[in-house]
Write an enzyme that holds these catalytic residues in place. Structure first.
Site, PDB file in Angstrom:
ATOM      1  N   VAL A  47      15.344 -22.133 -13.386  1.00 47.96           N
ATOM      2  CA  VAL A  47      14.764 -22.842 -14.532  1.00 47.96           C
ATOM      3  C   VAL A  47      15.177 -22.165 -15.838  1.00 47.96           C
ATOM      4  CG1 VAL A  47      12.816 -23.850 -13.287  1.00 47.96           C
ATOM      5  CG2 VAL A  47      12.576 -21.574 -14.275  1.00 47.96           C
ATOM      6  N   GLU A  48      15.410 -20.853 -15.791  1.00 47.29           N
ATOM      7  CA  GLU A  48      15.857 -20.124 -16.979  1.00 47.29           C
ATOM      8  C   GLU A  48      17.177 -20.690 -17.514  1.00 47.29           C
ATOM      9  OE1 GLU A  48      14.568 -18.719 -14.299  1.00 47.29           O
ATOM     10  OE2 GLU A  48      13.433 -16.896 -14.808  1.00 47.29           O
ATOM     11  N   TYR A  65      13.088 -38.589 -32.155  1.00 45.72           N
ATOM     12  CA  TYR A  65      12.747 -38.010 -30.850  1.00 45.72           C
ATOM     13  C   TYR A  65      13.284 -38.862 -29.694  1.00 45.72           C
ATOM     14  CZ  TYR A  65       8.718 -41.148 -31.655  1.00 45.72           C
ATOM     15  OH  TYR A  65       7.926 -42.220 -31.958  1.00 45.72           O
ATOM     16  N   LYS A  73       8.278 -26.599 -13.396  1.00 42.50           N
ATOM     17  CA  LYS A  73       8.704 -27.102 -12.092  1.00 42.50           C
ATOM     18  C   LYS A  73       7.428 -27.321 -11.270  1.00 42.50           C
ATOM     19  CE  LYS A  73      12.166 -25.944  -8.595  1.00 42.50           C
ATOM     20  NZ  LYS A  73      13.047 -24.877  -8.095  1.00 42.50           N
TER      21      LYS A  73
END
Ligand SMILES: Nc1nc2c(c(=O)[nH]1)N=C([C@H](O)[C@@H](O)CO)CN2
Length: 120
Positions: A72-73, A53, A98
């Site tokens: 944001v998409e 990670y 956001k």
């Protein structure tokens, strides 16, 4: 199916549709759940047998920091594609938030699932 996850990864970037947003950097927060089989790493106790990670997080931070998307998409899709293409991750769920973008709401954003979810 097991999950390796990263929660509330905060990154500063240029994002937004308004003129003022193109001139500043804003913080986005990323939650990432990635399908993995953790049994091999658990058996050997060696990082080479685990989904790292930390290396994924560092790559995602570097990508988001240099990105300049409006939506944001678009950023969420780009991060999902990067992780699926560059790491041994067959499926992921990604939440991109956001904070403070909508008065009265803590945060806004998108949640997407991409890739093929392993059985079991
Ligand atoms: N579905 C979306 N709606 C909106 C977005 C977005 O990225 N996806 N962005 C904005 C503005 O940039 C807003 O965050 C500024 O406060 C508005 N709607």
């Amino acid at each position: 199916m097991d999950i390796v996850y990263i929660n509330d990864l905060k990154v500063d970037t240029v994002i937004g549709i308004f003129d003022w947003e193109r001139r500043i950097r804003q913080t986005v927060s990323l939650d990432l759940e990635m399908a993995a089989d953790i049994r091999r790493g658990a058996a050997t106790d060696h990082i080479d047998d685990a989904l790292d990670y930390k290396s994924i997080g560092k790559r995602v931070i570097a990508f988001i920091e240099q990105s300049e998307y409006q939506l944001v998409e678009t950023l969420a899709e780009a991060v999902a594609t990067l992780v699926l293409n560059e790491f041994p991750v067959p499926w992921l769920k990604l939440r991109l938030s956001k904070p403070g973008a909508l008065r009265g709401a803590r945060d806004v954003g998108v949640i997407i699932e991409r890739g093929e979810r392993p059985d079991g």
